[in-house]
Design an enzyme around this catalytic site. Structure first.
Site, PDB file in Angstrom:
ATOM      1  N   GLU A 171      54.759 -67.999 -70.318  1.00  0.00           N
ATOM      2  CA  GLU A 171      53.621 -68.661 -69.629  1.00  0.00           C
ATOM      3  C   GLU A 171      53.886 -67.837 -68.420  1.00  0.00           C
ATOM      4  O   GLU A 171      53.793 -68.263 -66.985  1.00  0.00           O
ATOM      5  CB  GLU A 171      53.958 -70.138 -69.352  1.00  0.00           C
ATOM      6  CG  GLU A 171      53.606 -70.759 -70.355  1.00  0.00           C
ATOM      7  CD  GLU A 171      53.788 -72.471 -70.338  1.00  0.00           C
ATOM      8  OE1 GLU A 171      53.906 -72.705 -69.077  1.00  0.00           O
ATOM      9  OE2 GLU A 171      53.709 -73.225 -71.260  1.00  0.00           O
ATOM     10  N   ASN A 213      55.000 -65.584 -75.087  1.00  0.00           N
ATOM     11  CA  ASN A 213      54.540 -66.752 -75.368  1.00  0.00           C
ATOM     12  C   ASN A 213      53.858 -67.463 -74.263  1.00  0.00           C
ATOM     13  O   ASN A 213      54.175 -67.412 -72.972  1.00  0.00           O
ATOM     14  CB  ASN A 213      55.446 -68.042 -75.639  1.00  0.00           C
ATOM     15  CG  ASN A 213      54.936 -68.970 -76.392  1.00  0.00           C
ATOM     16  OD1 ASN A 213      54.144 -68.993 -77.403  1.00  0.00           O
ATOM     17  ND2 ASN A 213      55.468 -70.284 -76.035  1.00  0.00           N
ATOM     18  N   HIS A 249      47.123 -75.081 -77.648  1.00  0.00           N
ATOM     19  CA  HIS A 249      46.956 -76.470 -77.246  1.00  0.00           C
ATOM     20  C   HIS A 249      45.428 -76.635 -77.037  1.00  0.00           C
ATOM     21  O   HIS A 249      44.884 -76.348 -76.121  1.00  0.00           O
ATOM     22  CB  HIS A 249      47.623 -76.793 -76.018  1.00  0.00           C
ATOM     23  CG  HIS A 249      49.176 -76.889 -76.165  1.00  0.00           C
ATOM     24  ND1 HIS A 249      49.875 -77.673 -76.806  1.00  0.00           N
ATOM     25  CD2 HIS A 249      50.175 -75.782 -75.584  1.00  0.00           C
ATOM     26  CE1 HIS A 249      51.041 -77.442 -76.766  1.00  0.00           C
ATOM     27  NE2 HIS A 249      51.480 -76.419 -76.109  1.00  0.00           N
ATOM     28  N   GLU A 278      52.707 -73.524 -80.662  1.00  0.00           N
ATOM     29  CA  GLU A 278      52.894 -74.789 -80.162  1.00  0.00           C
ATOM     30  C   GLU A 278      51.531 -75.759 -80.553  1.00  0.00           C
ATOM     31  O   GLU A 278      50.756 -76.280 -79.749  1.00  0.00           O
ATOM     32  CB  GLU A 278      52.682 -74.930 -78.663  1.00  0.00           C
ATOM     33  CG  GLU A 278      54.110 -74.214 -78.281  1.00  0.00           C
ATOM     34  CD  GLU A 278      54.543 -74.228 -76.788  1.00  0.00           C
ATOM     35  OE1 GLU A 278      53.774 -74.948 -75.876  1.00  0.00           O
ATOM     36  OE2 GLU A 278      55.304 -73.329 -76.257  1.00  0.00           O
ATOM     37  N   ASP A 280      48.638 -78.198 -81.314  1.00  0.00           N
ATOM     38  CA  ASP A 280      48.084 -79.367 -81.219  1.00  0.00           C
ATOM     39  C   ASP A 280      46.494 -79.466 -80.849  1.00  0.00           C
ATOM     40  O   ASP A 280      46.068 -78.585 -80.212  1.00  0.00           O
ATOM     41  CB  ASP A 280      48.848 -80.563 -80.437  1.00  0.00           C
ATOM     42  CG  ASP A 280      49.215 -79.945 -78.708  1.00  0.00           C
ATOM     43  OD1 ASP A 280      48.269 -79.159 -78.711  1.00  0.00           O
ATOM     44  OD2 ASP A 280      49.937 -80.526 -78.447  1.00  0.00           O
TER      45      ASP A 280
END
Ligand code: G2I
Length: 482
Positions: A171, A213, A249, A278, A280
């Site tokens: 990030e 990432n 996400h 990650e 979701d």
């Protein structure tokens, strides 16, 4: 579901023929959904990990180590997943709470659990502006730079040989339309902090894939363009980077982008792997289920999308539980999103599996090779014409070490288990094996399937790997059904 009954022993002899016939029909009638679904069900996996493995990928989850005592949680984890990421336990605040004092207790518990259950581990995350220990938050300039590099070196060294891929930097870009780096104490140490972190990670663990990432980079936008430009620059200058992680996400304000696949593909075209790290997706019912299958299809359509990790198991395990973004409900029951994810993984007869990433640059600083590490050609083993199997090895080597990926291809009868044998040169030692059980670490070694990759459909293939010190294996491995 017919996935389950198709794997029953009574149907094993007829299923491959039926599948072969239907696959050839499907090949001629592209995009006839029903035909493809029936065709694949004959040899389809019945868990996320097994189905992903049939396509040469992994399916992982974030794990909170304090939940490893929850039997429902562990039951799902061990049944469904073949890759794990520590949700918090390998972050800077967890692993170096006081400067120079490292605590690997919980990270090690996760690695042990993974190794005992045939799962691999994604490392998360070595350098990040968030979840820094208080002492690091108070540092700046060259003191912080040195502390960060020492952290990367120490943690990657501790886990050397045990990590499939590290999120080396997490990030580091700002949101919004600027394409700028995120302002942080790390960024203020100088723009080259990211490449410095990657170099330190490569020197510490040359066998791990090294990833950048981020989130909100899933479609093409100013932020992903900036990451793309950084990766392109790293590749052109030989900064060691092997993969880009797309956190993914999603919710109604940040939906699965229409150009998701195209965006991942453009990164692959730079010569590295991509991973969904990650995942979701907030929502419920068929809308959520459809979104999950879109993501899975996008990854399977990209040869070097090596795997998918969801960010938790049950909705109640999620960092945003109220959005019910995961594949299992609070009681651990499979949701519609689980079913659509599994079906998407089982779709299609054959998918080009990901190629093994060669090391992108001269890796270790201790013993720098004078030439780029040699890489053997990817295996091109034809499927055997009978009921047996064949195996081939693809090697990434550097001075003093190697990573071997072994591909097993089933003959016309398919496999319900396999044993691969190979001989290591004298002095070579295996330090880590994944997706197989090995009989030893030197000399003549046999590798047997683990629970999730023993069943291989007719003409299908699966992979396992190992890494070690010394020189990699030479010669063709033996393969026999078990
Ligand atoms: O925010 C979702 C993810 C975004 N990408 C990077 C990931 O590392 C991040 O994971 C989340 C974890 O799922 C949360 O569990 O990162 C959060 C922190 O940024 C994690 O939350 C923290 C809480 O903020 C802390 O109060 C708590 O002590 O979890 C800690 C351990 O439970």
């Amino acid at each position: 579901m017919n996935h389950v009954s198709a794997r029953g022993s009574g149907r094993r002899t007829t299923a491959p023929r039926l599948r072969a016939a239907l696959v050839s029909i499907a090949a001629g009638v592209v995009a006839v959904g029903t035909t493809v679904a029936i065709a694949s069900s004959a040899s389809a996996g019945t868990t996320l990990g097994a189905s992903a493995a049939e396509k040469g990928r992994y399916f992982g989850t974030a794990v909170a180590v304090n939940k490893l005592s929850d039997s429902v949680y562990v039951g799902i984890l061990n049944r469904e997943f073949n890759m794990v990421t520590a949700e918090n336990e390998m972050k800077w605040d967890a692993t170096e709470p006081n400067q120079g004092q490292f605590n690997y207790t919980n990270g090690d518990r996760l690695v042990s659990h993974a190794q005992a259950n045939g799962m691999r581990v994604r490392g998360h995350a070595l350098a990040w502006h968030s979840q820094q220990p208080g002492w690091a938050q108070n540092l700046s300039g060259s003191t912080l730079r040195s502390a960060m590099l020492n952290h990367v070196t120490q943690v990657a060294t501790h886990y050397k040989g045990k990590i499939y891929a590290w999120d080396v930097v997490n990030e580091a870009f700002a949101d919004g339309g600027t394409g700028a780096r995120r302002d942080s104490n790390l960024q203020r140490t100088g723009n080259d902090w990211i490449e410095a972190a990657f170099r330190a990670a490569r020197a510490a663990d040359p066998g791990a894939k090294l990833c950048y990432n981020d989130y909100n980079t899933d479609g093409q936008n100013a932020k992903s363009n900036a990451v793309y430009a950084m990766v392109q620059d790293f590749k052109s200058r030989g900064v060691p980077i092997d993969c880009v992680g797309f956190q993914s996400h999603f919710n109604s304000a940040s939906p699965v982008p229409s150009d998701y696949q195209a965006n991942l593909q453009r990164f692959v075209n730079l010569g590295l792997d991509v991973q969904i790290t990650e995942l979701d997706i907030e929502g419920s019912g068929s809308t959520q289920a459809d979104n999950y299958s879109r993501v899975v299809r996008a990854c399977l359509a990209i040869a070097r999308c090596t795997g998918i990790t969801v960010w938790g198991i049950r909705d109640s395990d999620s960092w945003r539980a109220s959005g019910t973004p995961l594949l299992f409900d609070n009681s651990g029951n499979k949701k519609a999103a689980y079913t659509s994810t599994l079906s998407a993984l089982n779709e299609g007869g054959t998918t080009t599996p990901p190629t093994t990433t060669p090391p992108t640059t001269t890796p270790p600083t201790t013993t720098p090779p004078t030439t780029p590490p040699p890489t053997t050609a990817p295996p091109t083993t034809p499927p055997p014409g009978n009921g047996g199997c064949t195996a081939s090895v693809s090697l990434n080597s550097w001075t003093g070490g190697f990573v071997a990926t072994v591909r097993i291809t089933a003959g016309s009868a398919g496999l319900s288990g396999w044993v691969v044998g190979l001989t290591l040169p004298s002095g070579t030692l295996i330090t880590n094996t994944w997706s197989a059980q090995s009989s030893g670490t030197s000399g003549s070694v046999t590798f047997r399937n683990v629970s999730y990759n023993g069943t291989v459909g007719a003409g299908g293939s699966t992979e396992f790997g190992f890494q070690g010190t010394g020189n990699g294996p030479t010669g063709t491995p033996t393969c026999s059904p078990a």
